[in-house]
Write an enzyme that holds these catalytic residues in place. Structure first.
Site, PDB file in Angstrom:
ATOM      1  CG  ASN A 153      -0.508  40.383 -16.592  1.00  0.00           C
ATOM      2  OD1 ASN A 153       0.094  40.203 -15.537  1.00  0.00           O
ATOM      3  ND2 ASN A 153      -1.450  41.287 -16.723  1.00  0.00           N
ATOM      4  CB  SER A 201      -6.600  31.181 -17.949  1.00  0.00           C
ATOM      5  OG  SER A 201      -7.720  31.623 -18.679  1.00  0.00           O
ATOM      6  CG  HIS A 203      -8.964  33.437 -22.194  1.00  0.00           C
ATOM      7  ND1 HIS A 203      -8.554  34.703 -22.532  1.00  0.00           N
ATOM      8  CD2 HIS A 203      -9.136  33.432 -20.857  1.00  0.00           C
ATOM      9  CE1 HIS A 203      -8.494  35.438 -21.419  1.00  0.00           C
ATOM     10  NE2 HIS A 203      -8.843  34.689 -20.400  1.00  0.00           N
ATOM     11  CB  CYS A 327      -7.319  44.046 -16.068  1.00  0.00           C
ATOM     12  SG  CYS A 327      -7.011  42.408 -16.677  1.00  0.00           S
TER      13      CYS A 327
HETATM   14  C1  LIG Z   1      -5.418  36.652 -18.002  1.00  0.00           C
HETATM   15  C2  LIG Z   1      -4.761  36.510 -16.701  1.00  0.00           C
HETATM   16  C3  LIG Z   1      -5.491  36.143 -15.554  1.00  0.00           C
HETATM   17  C4  LIG Z   1      -6.989  35.984 -15.572  1.00  0.00           C
HETATM   18  O1  LIG Z   1      -7.382  34.832 -16.244  1.00  0.00           O
HETATM   19  P1  LIG Z   1      -8.940  34.694 -16.703  1.00  0.00           P
HETATM   20  O2  LIG Z   1      -9.024  33.312 -17.211  1.00  0.00           O
HETATM   21  O3  LIG Z   1      -9.145  35.724 -17.752  1.00  0.00           O
HETATM   22  O4  LIG Z   1      -9.763  34.914 -15.490  1.00  0.00           O
HETATM   23  C5  LIG Z   1      -4.807  35.963 -14.375  1.00  0.00           C
HETATM   24  N1  LIG Z   1      -3.484  36.132 -14.308  1.00  0.00           N
HETATM   25  C6  LIG Z   1      -2.741  36.476 -15.381  1.00  0.00           C
HETATM   26  C7  LIG Z   1      -1.275  36.606 -15.242  1.00  0.00           C
HETATM   27  C8  LIG Z   1      -3.366  36.683 -16.615  1.00  0.00           C
HETATM   28  O5  LIG Z   1      -2.633  37.026 -17.665  1.00  0.00           O
END
Ligand SMILES: *Cc1c(COP(=O)(O)O)cnc(C)c1O
Length: 394
Positions: A153, A201, A203, A327
């Site tokens: 990420n 996820s 979003h 984060c």
């Molecule tokens: C955003 C993200 C998460 C967390 O996902 P949420 O739906 O926000 O809890 C976990 N792993 C990676 C690689 C992410 O980019």
């Protein structure tokens, strides 16, 4: 203020039209509980089944292998904790992962370590990529789980998922991947890529927030993480968030249709930013492999400055970017991802992450490239670290 230029799509994306169009009617009229036997309930159950089928199809899975969750974090927690428990029941308490996973994975592993598990974190090298032979060498007779993220990420690097999956299959070890950054952005086929469990996820692909899924291959025993009613085939209690689930299915289908063409356009903007920054600004470092990276990910360190001050200046220009991940911003620690690829702390502090998507335009990139060199040199002029660097170099 003028137009907002949003280049922080790895943190979250806008809610797309596909998702909104799917969600609004469900919010307005399909309020039945899918577990109810009356017609309103059955209508909701049909929508749920349809969404599950469509999400499964986008990653080459079967509908009964998809469990809806509250998002990536829950999916990661579920997969890792429950497979670890299953391993422990057979006396296997060793887990393999990497040093640059998302905190949803790393912190879950930390907790398991406190409970007596041993965790081996694979090196991700300077290019941000795991080596399959090092994974092979790390496997022990008591290894109960391998969890390696699909794409990082922060630096966007893409891992050799199919090869990792093949090694795990050969050794009979379940393989989980946090594919939150990859789903909807890269083609995924859980069959061909030997993936046993996968987190996603909504979003992160223009779906609503607070909804995600865990794919778990048939035959892998996944025990309950959230106890409750009989929802999600008895595995995850709680009344389903049907509007969000329908929004997620629509957003994912939309993201997967025309992915190739969209990726090309986004990657061209990414490469233009990287090339021009490297050409026009001295003392910069591009983080992560240049080829094996997400189409929208730019991650660059500017020596001698703080990432935070850079972000604030960009924000004044209407550009939303990030330093490290959403984060870790807010804390003063340098990104664990940049440390994992071997950057010294002082350089890791000066990182900028730009994550583009299809809503960005060449004009956005023009604006960024117009303002960035001036901002960087302005900040360097005020920086004691930079002054020190220049003295040493002369
Ligand atoms: C955003 C993200 C998460 C967390 O996902 P949420 O739906 O926000 O809890 C976990 N792993 C990676 C690689 C992410 O980019």
């Amino acid at each position: 203020m003028e137009k907002i230029i949003y280049m922080d799509n790895a943190a979250t994306t806008s809610t797309g039209k596909a998702a909104l169009d799917a969600m609004i009617p469900v919010l307005e009229k399909d309020y039945g509980n899918p577990s109810s036997l009356h017609q309103l309930g059955q209508q909701a159950a049909d929508l749920l089944a349809d969404a599950r089928k469509r999400v499964a199809a986008c990653i080459g899975a079967q509908p009964d292998e998809i469990y809806f969750t509250s998002g990536g974090t829950e999916s990661d927690n579920w997969a890792i904790t429950q497979l670890a428990l299953a391993g422990a029941a057979k006396g296997k308490k060793h887990i393999i992962s990497t040093a640059f996973e998302h905190h949803a994975v790393l912190h879950t592993l930390k907790r398991l370590e406190k409970e007596g598990f041993t965790v081996t974190l694979l090196d991700v090298h300077q290019d941000g990529i795991v080596r399959v032979d090092e994974l092979k060498a790390a496997i022990r007779p008591d290894t109960c789980l391998v969890t390696v993220m699909y794409a990082n990420n922060e630096i966007g690097t893409i891992q050799p998922i199919a090869e990792i999956g093949a090694v795990c299959r050969e050794h009979g070890i379940p393989f989980h991947t946090d594919a939150v950054q990859a789903v909807g952005h890269l083609p995924i086929d859980v069959q061909k890529q030997n993936i046993d469990l996968l987190s996603m996820s909504a979003h992160k692909f223009h779906g609503p927030k607070g909804i995600g899924a865990l794919y778990c291959r048939r035959g892998i025993r996944l025990t309950n993480f959230i106890e409750g009613g009989a929802q999600e085939r008895n595995r995850r209690g709680g009344t389903e968030n049907l509007p969000a689930i329908c929004g997620m299915a629509a957003a994912l289908e939309d993201a997967c249709a025309g992915m190739e063409e969209r990726s090309k356009r986004i990657a061209a903007m990414r490469d233009r930013i990287i090339d021009e920054v490297v050409q026009n600004i001295p003392y910069v470092r591009v983080n992560g492999d240049r080829q094996k990276r997400l189409p929208g990910n730019v991650n660059i360190c500017f020596e001698g400055i703080e990432g935070e001050s850079l972000l604030l200046r960009l924000d004044l220009e209407g550009i939303c970017a990030s330093s490290g991940s959403a984060c870790t911003s807010g804390s003063l620690d340098p990104s664990h991802v940049l440390l994992a690829i071997g950057l010294p702390k002082e350089i890791a502090h000066g990182s900028l992450r730009l994550t583009l998507d299809e809503e960005n335009t060449e004009e956005d990139v023009d604006h960024l490239l117009n303002v960035l060199p001036g901002i960087v040199s302005g900040l360097r002029e005020m920086s004691p670290v930079w002054e020190e660097m220049m003295k040493e170099n002369n």
